[in-house]
Design an enzyme around this catalytic site. Structure first.
Site, mmCIF file in Angstrom:
data_model
loop_
_atom_site.group_PDB
_atom_site.id
_atom_site.type_symbol
_atom_site.label_atom_id
_atom_site.label_comp_id
_atom_site.label_asym_id
_atom_site.label_seq_id
_atom_site.Cartn_x
_atom_site.Cartn_y
_atom_site.Cartn_z
ATOM 1 N N ARG A 39 0.921 -1.244 -0.083
ATOM 2 C CA ARG A 39 -0.099 0.077 0.044
ATOM 3 C C ARG A 39 0.851 1.216 -0.078
ATOM 4 N NH1 ARG A 39 -3.319 0.778 4.922
ATOM 5 N NH2 ARG A 39 -1.152 0.197 5.908
ATOM 6 N N HIS A 40 0.553 2.452 -0.440
ATOM 7 C CA HIS A 40 0.960 3.554 -0.422
ATOM 8 C C HIS A 40 -0.089 4.562 0.403
ATOM 9 C CE1 HIS A 40 4.367 2.945 -3.806
ATOM 10 N NE2 HIS A 40 3.912 1.718 -3.200
#
Ligand SMILES: CC(C)(COP(=O)(O)OP(=O)(O)OC[C@H]1O[C@@H](n2cnc3c(N)ncnc32)[C@H](O)[C@@H]1OP(=O)(O)O)[C@@H](O)C(=O)NCCC(=O)NCCS
Length: 166
Positions: A39-40
């Site tokens: 995820r970012h």
């Protein structure tokens, strides 16, 4: 590429990126599949990892779980942290953003349930039977009618009960 994953017996992945994922038994995972990719952050200055890659301020990893006897079609993306139930089928090119219940067939973006593989009664029996944890289907291959779900469940149940009594 597969890393930080556990892949249980008889499961296979043809190609793709699978990360930080726990995969059960007898899963068939097709080509170009992405599961559990990082995820970012979406609400920081940037989405780029330069902001947190030497700190503990953002945890990019969340475990993704794939049950047993799951078939994942070609080009599927499974978002990090999702759980796919035993026996589910993920249609080609789907993007899975939410947990998927056991024995559901899902497809599309975002993936939605199109139907279940079996009726509720059979699904409950299969979830209780957990055939993937035993070896009856190998040792008694010729005694099980795999293509007839009612019969197959009954035959494996009988073999299991016979062993309990013996
Ligand atoms: C998901 C799948 C198993 C469904 O098969 P099925 O039960 O025979 O489903 P149907 O073909 O009857 O389709 C049912 C509906 O879902 C839709 N659908 C099926 N697969 C879809 C997909 N991957 N994406 C979007 N919609 C899909 C169909 O268009 C149909 O919609 P409609 O009712 O509006 O006409 C199959 O379509 C699939 O994607 N298989 C994976 C193939 C693959 O990647 N193989 C790799 C080799 S291992």
């Amino acid at each position: 590429m597969i890393y930080d994953c556990t892949v249980d017996d008889h499961s296979y992945i043809i190609s793709g990126l699978v990360k930080n994922t726990k995969i059960g038994k007898y899963c068939s995972i097709a080509t170009n599949v992405t599961i559990g990719a990082d995820r970012h952050p979406t609400d920081w200055l940037s989405t780029h990892p330069f902001q947190y890659n030497d700190t503990d301020n953002f945890k990019p990893l969340k475990i993704t779980t794939i049950g047993n006897d799951v078939w994942i079609g070609a080009n599927v993306v499974i978002i990090t942290g999702v759980s796919i139930g035993d026996g589910a089928i993920i249609g080609a090119s789907s993007v899975v953003t939410r947990d998927i219940p056991p024995y559901a067939i899902v497809a599309g973006i975002p993936a939605k349930i199109i139907r279940y593989r079996f009726n509720e009664n059979i699904i409950n029996k299969l979830l209780k039977l957990k055939w993937w944890d035993s070896e009856y289907h190998f040792h008694h291959k010729n005694e099980i009618d795999f293509s007839n779900i009612e019969k197959a469940v009954e035959q494996i149940e009988m073999l299991k009960n016979k062993d309990k009594v013996a």
